[in-house]
Design a protein around this motif. Structure first.
Motif, PDB file in Angstrom:
ATOM      1  N   PRO A  42      -1.543   5.845   9.325  1.00 23.10           N
ATOM      2  CA  PRO A  42      -2.565   6.476   8.470  1.00 23.10           C
ATOM      3  C   PRO A  42      -1.922   7.502   7.547  1.00 23.10           C
ATOM      4  CG  PRO A  42      -2.681   7.332  10.710  1.00 23.10           C
ATOM      5  CD  PRO A  42      -1.676   6.217  10.730  1.00 23.10           C
ATOM      6  N   PHE A  43      -2.544   7.741   6.416  1.00 25.77           N
ATOM      7  CA  PHE A  43      -2.020   8.709   5.454  1.00 25.77           C
ATOM      8  C   PHE A  43      -2.133  10.126   6.016  1.00 25.77           C
ATOM      9  CE2 PHE A  43      -2.604  11.126   1.364  1.00 25.77           C
ATOM     10  CZ  PHE A  43      -1.286  11.006   0.957  1.00 25.77           C
ATOM     11  N   ILE A  44      -3.278  10.424   6.612  1.00 22.52           N
ATOM     12  CA  ILE A  44      -3.492  11.706   7.287  1.00 22.52           C
ATOM     13  C   ILE A  44      -3.903  11.410   8.716  1.00 22.52           C
ATOM     14  CG2 ILE A  44      -4.825  13.862   7.327  1.00 22.52           C
ATOM     15  CD1 ILE A  44      -5.482  13.119   4.313  1.00 22.52           C
ATOM     16  N   GLU A  45      -3.309  12.125   9.641  1.00 16.65           N
ATOM     17  CA  GLU A  45      -3.678  11.951  11.047  1.00 16.65           C
ATOM     18  C   GLU A  45      -3.743  13.302  11.737  1.00 16.65           C
ATOM     19  OE1 GLU A  45      -2.568   9.210  14.942  1.00 16.65           O
ATOM     20  OE2 GLU A  45      -1.117   9.402  13.306  1.00 16.65           O
ATOM     21  N   LEU A  77      -8.522  12.257  14.379  1.00 16.32           N
ATOM     22  CA  LEU A  77      -9.092  11.454  13.298  1.00 16.32           C
ATOM     23  C   LEU A  77      -7.984  11.044  12.342  1.00 16.32           C
ATOM     24  CD1 LEU A  77      -9.361  13.356  10.475  1.00 16.32           C
ATOM     25  CD2 LEU A  77     -11.108  14.447  11.862  1.00 16.32           C
ATOM     26  N   THR A  78      -8.285  10.029  11.537  1.00 19.85           N
ATOM     27  CA  THR A  78      -7.343   9.561  10.528  1.00 19.85           C
ATOM     28  C   THR A  78      -8.070   9.403   9.195  1.00 19.85           C
ATOM     29  OG1 THR A  78      -7.758   7.228  11.028  1.00 19.85           O
ATOM     30  CG2 THR A  78      -5.963   8.306  12.230  1.00 19.85           C
ATOM     31  N   VAL A  79      -7.293   9.503   8.125  1.00 21.80           N
ATOM     32  CA  VAL A  79      -7.799   9.277   6.775  1.00 21.80           C
ATOM     33  C   VAL A  79      -6.782   8.408   6.056  1.00 21.80           C
ATOM     34  CG1 VAL A  79      -8.455  10.337   4.569  1.00 21.80           C
ATOM     35  CG2 VAL A  79      -8.971  11.523   6.727  1.00 21.80           C
ATOM     36  N   ASP A  80      -7.250   7.340   5.408  1.00 18.92           N
ATOM     37  CA  ASP A  80      -6.366   6.451   4.677  1.00 18.92           C
ATOM     38  C   ASP A  80      -6.075   6.992   3.283  1.00 18.92           C
ATOM     39  OD1 ASP A  80      -6.303   4.652   6.797  1.00 18.92           O
ATOM     40  OD2 ASP A  80      -8.041   3.522   6.033  1.00 18.92           O
ATOM     41  N   ARG A  81      -4.988   6.546   2.700  1.00 20.96           N
ATOM     42  CA  ARG A  81      -4.647   6.932   1.331  1.00 20.96           C
ATOM     43  C   ARG A  81      -5.760   6.492   0.376  1.00 20.96           C
ATOM     44  NH1 ARG A  81       0.396   7.922  -0.910  1.00 20.96           N
ATOM     45  NH2 ARG A  81       1.417   7.030   0.942  1.00 20.96           N
ATOM     46  N   GLY A  82      -6.170   7.411  -0.492  1.00 19.99           N
ATOM     47  CA  GLY A  82      -7.205   7.107  -1.468  1.00 19.99           C
ATOM     48  C   GLY A  82      -8.624   7.215  -0.939  1.00 19.99           C
ATOM     49  N   VAL A 115      -0.852  17.653  13.199  1.00 23.63           N
ATOM     50  CA  VAL A 115      -1.369  17.185  11.916  1.00 23.63           C
ATOM     51  C   VAL A 115      -0.222  16.502  11.181  1.00 23.63           C
ATOM     52  CG1 VAL A 115      -2.414  17.810   9.708  1.00 23.63           C
ATOM     53  CG2 VAL A 115      -3.055  19.059  11.788  1.00 23.63           C
ATOM     54  N   TRP A 116      -0.470  15.282  10.702  1.00 26.08           N
ATOM     55  CA  TRP A 116       0.541  14.509   9.991  1.00 26.08           C
ATOM     56  C   TRP A 116       0.024  14.143   8.606  1.00 26.08           C
ATOM     57  CZ3 TRP A 116       5.268  12.699  12.204  1.00 26.08           C
ATOM     58  CH2 TRP A 116       5.466  13.070  13.547  1.00 26.08           C
ATOM     59  N   LEU A 117       0.915  14.247   7.623  1.00 28.82           N
ATOM     60  CA  LEU A 117       0.592  13.842   6.251  1.00 28.82           C
ATOM     61  C   LEU A 117       1.686  12.908   5.761  1.00 28.82           C
ATOM     62  CD1 LEU A 117      -0.970  14.060   3.542  1.00 28.82           C
ATOM     63  CD2 LEU A 117       0.470  16.036   3.004  1.00 28.82           C
ATOM     64  N   ASP A 118       1.291  11.687   5.442  1.00 32.63           N
ATOM     65  CA  ASP A 118       2.213  10.712   4.864  1.00 32.63           C
ATOM     66  C   ASP A 118       3.467  10.553   5.723  1.00 32.63           C
ATOM     67  OD1 ASP A 118       2.862   8.809   3.014  1.00 32.63           O
ATOM     68  OD2 ASP A 118       3.445  10.209   1.431  1.00 32.63           O
ATOM     69  N   GLY A 119       3.274  10.514   7.035  1.00 30.66           N
ATOM     70  CA  GLY A 119       4.374  10.279   7.959  1.00 30.66           C
ATOM     71  C   GLY A 119       5.196  11.493   8.333  1.00 30.66           C
ATOM     72  N   VAL A 120       4.816  12.675   7.831  1.00 32.66           N
ATOM     73  CA  VAL A 120       5.547  13.917   8.131  1.00 32.66           C
ATOM     74  C   VAL A 120       4.615  14.874   8.871  1.00 32.66           C
ATOM     75  CG1 VAL A 120       6.819  15.880   7.190  1.00 32.66           C
ATOM     76  CG2 VAL A 120       6.980  13.635   6.080  1.00 32.66           C
ATOM     77  N   ARG A 121       5.097  15.442   9.967  1.00 32.75           N
ATOM     78  CA  ARG A 121       4.264  16.398  10.689  1.00 32.75           C
ATOM     79  C   ARG A 121       4.171  17.707   9.911  1.00 32.75           C
ATOM     80  NH1 ARG A 121       4.482  18.403  17.053  1.00 32.75           N
ATOM     81  NH2 ARG A 121       2.867  20.000  16.802  1.00 32.75           N
ATOM     82  N   VAL A 122       2.945  18.170   9.700  1.00 32.70           N
ATOM     83  CA  VAL A 122       2.709  19.399   8.940  1.00 32.70           C
ATOM     84  C   VAL A 122       2.994  20.619   9.793  1.00 32.70           C
ATOM     85  CG1 VAL A 122       0.995  20.771   7.692  1.00 32.70           C
ATOM     86  CG2 VAL A 122       0.994  18.270   7.466  1.00 32.70           C
ATOM     87  N   ASN A 123       2.403  20.673  10.983  1.00 29.46           N
ATOM     88  CA  ASN A 123       2.451  21.890  11.801  1.00 29.46           C
ATOM     89  C   ASN A 123       3.595  21.848  12.810  1.00 29.46           C
ATOM     90  OD1 ASN A 123       1.177  19.874  13.339  1.00 29.46           O
ATOM     91  ND2 ASN A 123      -0.033  21.358  14.504  1.00 29.46           N
ATOM     92  N   MET A 137      -8.056   9.767  -5.739  1.00 30.85           N
ATOM     93  CA  MET A 137      -7.400  10.902  -5.103  1.00 30.85           C
ATOM     94  C   MET A 137      -7.887  11.000  -3.663  1.00 30.85           C
ATOM     95  SD  MET A 137      -5.595  13.723  -4.886  1.00 30.85           S
ATOM     96  CE  MET A 137      -5.103  14.214  -6.554  1.00 30.85           C
ATOM     97  N   THR A 138      -6.968  11.127  -2.717  1.00 24.84           N
ATOM     98  CA  THR A 138      -7.361  11.319  -1.324  1.00 24.84           C
ATOM     99  C   THR A 138      -7.987  12.701  -1.181  1.00 24.84           C
ATOM    100  OG1 THR A 138      -5.434   9.987  -0.697  1.00 24.84           O
ATOM    101  CG2 THR A 138      -6.581  11.162   1.062  1.00 24.84           C
ATOM    102  N   MET A 139      -9.213  12.754  -0.655  1.00 22.62           N
ATOM    103  CA  MET A 139      -9.926  14.024  -0.568  1.00 22.62           C
ATOM    104  C   MET A 139     -10.656  14.146   0.767  1.00 22.62           C
ATOM    105  SD  MET A 139     -11.574  14.659  -4.353  1.00 22.62           S
ATOM    106  CE  MET A 139     -12.503  13.139  -4.496  1.00 22.62           C
TER     107      MET A 139
END
Length: 256
Positions: free
Chosen positions: A6-9, A28-33, A64-72, A199-201
């Motif tokens: 997923p784009f956001i997880e 939860l997950t959010v797909d790109r776009g 929290v992951w964004l585009d395959g990279v862990r944010v936190n 735009m992913t929102m």
């Protein structure tokens, strides 16, 4: 990022303030776009979840992951600061209150972050500011100060400022709730335009009509958990959970 990711997880997110648990094991997950609305009563954890996505409000536990990279990530202080500043360049956020610098013009409000964080030239920053201000219908006020703008205009400048960083993701935290009713639509039109551009929102909102017409998915939160989620036509017209039905009934009654 592989096609299956997923784009956001958000994975098992928990947030506690002392003994008060505000987010309770949310995944939860959010797909790109994808455009996702988060709705729910006050105190349900909506804004806390949104702020956790860019680590403005760090989680007590979870990822929290964004585009395959862990944010936190858990890192030594200096490494963390470098990492999170890099991640936040990919995440635009628009708050309920505009947070514009009152002593700077619209131009300078929009160009500050690209110049400081990305090191681009004044000329390139000006070009970028003009492009994004035109995008939100505010180019003619590029040399105004915030005090010379209406609330709706200030919020459109705040959106342009976020877009100037060319983010992968936009977060909106009740972006229209501080506006007079007649100014809400001008901001909603900008958000609708971004939706049309894929735009992913993720949008925390109390405007059910907007969520129904613009968003691909609606998440209903209450008591720090995700109670129900799905396409807007299902969540709004045929919710499966009593808590969702009660919230929507009260909201509709309050809107009359």
């Amino acid at each position: 990022m592989t096609a299956s990711q997923p784009f956001i997880e958000v994975r098992q997110a928990r947030k506690c303030y002392g003994e008060i648990e505000v987010l309770k094991d949310i995944s939860l997950t959010v797909d790109r776009g994808q455009i996702v609305a988060i709705i729910g009563p006050s105190g349900s954890g909506k804004s806390t979840l949104l702020r956790a996505i860019n680590d403005l409000d760090p989680l007590t536990a979870g990822e929290v992951w964004l585009d395959g990279v862990r944010v936190n990530k858990t890192l030594p202080h200096r490494q963390y600061e470098k990492h999170i500043n890099q991640m936040r360049q990919h995440i635009g956020m628009v708050f309920q209150h505009f947070n514009l610098f009152p002593h700077l013009t619209v131009r300078d409000n929009v160009t500050m972050a690209p110049k400081l964080l990305k090191g681009i030239s004044d000329k390139e920053a000006d070009r970028l500011a003009e492009e994004q201000l035109a995008h939100v219908g505010m180019l003619e006020r590029i040399d105004y100060f915030p005090s010379q703008l209406s609330g709706g205009q200030k919020q459109r400048v705040a959106i342009a400022r976020a877009l100037a960083m060319k983010p992968k993701l936009m977060l909106f935290d009740e972006a229209t709730s501080a506006l007079d009713p007649e100014l809400v639509e001008e901001v909603n039109l900008v958000m609708k335009k971004l939706a049309e551009e894929h735009m992913t929102m993720i949008i925390v909102t109390h405007e059910m009509d907007f969520a129904a017409s613009v968003c691909d998915r609606v998440i209903f939160m209450d008591g720090g958990v995700v109670v129900e989620e799905g396409p807007p036509e299902l969540v709004f017209r045929n919710p499966t959970q009593d808590r969702t039905r009660n919230f929507l009934r009260k909201h509709l009654e309050g809107a009359k």
